[in-house]
Scaffold this active site. Sequence first.
Site, mmCIF file in Angstrom:
data_model
loop_
_atom_site.group_PDB
_atom_site.id
_atom_site.type_symbol
_atom_site.label_atom_id
_atom_site.label_comp_id
_atom_site.label_asym_id
_atom_site.label_seq_id
_atom_site.Cartn_x
_atom_site.Cartn_y
_atom_site.Cartn_z
ATOM 1 N N GLY A 1 0.781 -1.231 0.000
ATOM 2 C CA GLY A 1 0.000 0.000 0.000
ATOM 3 C C GLY A 1 0.809 1.275 0.000
ATOM 4 O O GLY A 1 0.367 2.303 0.525
ATOM 5 N N THR B 1 2.142 0.153 -7.354
ATOM 6 C CA THR B 1 1.393 -0.034 -8.599
ATOM 7 C C THR B 1 1.273 1.264 -9.375
ATOM 8 O O THR B 1 1.411 1.281 -10.601
ATOM 9 C CB THR B 1 0.003 -0.621 -8.296
ATOM 10 O OG1 THR B 1 0.167 -1.886 -7.648
ATOM 11 C CG2 THR B 1 -0.788 -0.822 -9.575
ATOM 12 N N LYS C 1 2.372 -8.659 -13.574
ATOM 13 C CA LYS C 1 2.222 -8.923 -12.140
ATOM 14 C C LYS C 1 2.130 -10.438 -11.996
ATOM 15 O O LYS C 1 1.092 -11.035 -12.305
ATOM 16 C CB LYS C 1 0.945 -8.264 -11.616
ATOM 17 C CG LYS C 1 0.612 -8.566 -10.166
ATOM 18 C CD LYS C 1 1.306 -7.618 -9.232
ATOM 19 C CE LYS C 1 0.812 -7.802 -7.791
ATOM 20 N NZ LYS C 1 1.348 -6.794 -6.883
ATOM 21 N N SER D 1 -3.009 -11.231 -5.521
ATOM 22 C CA SER D 1 -3.786 -11.667 -4.363
ATOM 23 C C SER D 1 -4.877 -10.643 -4.085
ATOM 24 O O SER D 1 -4.565 -9.490 -3.764
ATOM 25 C CB SER D 1 -2.891 -11.813 -3.137
ATOM 26 O OG SER D 1 -1.929 -12.828 -3.325
ATOM 27 N N ASP E 1 -4.075 -5.017 -9.768
ATOM 28 C CA ASP E 1 -2.949 -4.146 -10.120
ATOM 29 C C ASP E 1 -2.796 -4.041 -11.634
ATOM 30 O O ASP E 1 -2.495 -2.969 -12.158
ATOM 31 C CB ASP E 1 -1.663 -4.683 -9.481
ATOM 32 C CG ASP E 1 -1.680 -4.543 -7.969
ATOM 33 O OD1 ASP E 1 -2.513 -3.780 -7.445
ATOM 34 O OD2 ASP E 1 -0.869 -5.205 -7.305
ATOM 35 N N GLU F 1 6.103 -6.302 -11.346
ATOM 36 C CA GLU F 1 5.792 -5.805 -9.998
ATOM 37 C C GLU F 1 5.610 -6.958 -9.025
ATOM 38 O O GLU F 1 4.821 -7.875 -9.266
ATOM 39 C CB GLU F 1 4.520 -4.949 -10.022
ATOM 40 C CG GLU F 1 4.201 -4.367 -8.651
ATOM 41 C CD GLU F 1 2.881 -3.608 -8.610
ATOM 42 O OE1 GLU F 1 2.473 -3.221 -7.492
ATOM 43 O OE2 GLU F 1 2.256 -3.414 -9.669
ATOM 44 N N LEU G 1 -0.952 12.384 -4.983
ATOM 45 C CA LEU G 1 -1.830 12.929 -6.010
ATOM 46 C C LEU G 1 -3.260 12.928 -5.498
ATOM 47 O O LEU G 1 -3.782 11.883 -5.100
ATOM 48 C CB LEU G 1 -1.732 12.100 -7.290
ATOM 49 C CG LEU G 1 -0.345 12.008 -7.936
ATOM 50 C CD1 LEU G 1 -0.375 11.088 -9.150
ATOM 51 C CD2 LEU G 1 0.154 13.389 -8.329
#
Length: 206
Positions: free
Chosen positions: A12, A16, A32, A36, A43, A96, A182
């Site tokens: 978190g 991503t 990816k 999960s 993602d 990732e 952002l």
Amino acid sequence: MSPLIVTGTDTGIGKTVFSAGLTAALGATYWKPVQSGLEDATDTETVVALSGCKTLPEAYRLPLPASPHLSAEDAGVEIDLAQLEIPQVDGPLVVEGAGGVMVPLTRSTFYLDLFAHWQAPIILVARTALGTINHTALSLMALRNSNCSVVGVVFSGEAVPDVEKTIVQMCDVPHLGRLNVLSEITPETLKEAFAAIDIETIRGAL
């Protein structure tokens, strides 16, 4: 061209979103390996929405939003590392990971083991919040002790110059820029924010 691995100091923290911006900036393909959690946007779906770039299907899509080894067990499957070899694509590939460096894939394998096997350059994403010096230093130590090649650290969050400087100096690692928070994440705002990322140094690792 070599693939680029994006991992982080925690879950978190913006891996991503950064991966989406990097994929767009490089005109790369995104992969990816293990997803999960399927209730919200995956993602891969997020990267498609933010980059418009090509993606590869996940090797494993696991419903439970948890560590991959627990998600796999919940789904009654075991992750086969042979299915996680890096695909061959034309041009750069952004890969990732999930969570942090020491997230388990199975009861006997961490993501770190996979990174060491892949031997591809790694970008570490670190938040700028309290605790990041410890988390970042430990992550870098683990990667280097496994002979992984670290391109540098990308910071995510509000600017905390002293913290960023401490990590760069004490861990002897390149500062690849910082993605600011952002208020609205769109392809346009992400592209604008990505001007703060040292994309040329990243390109040099390919």
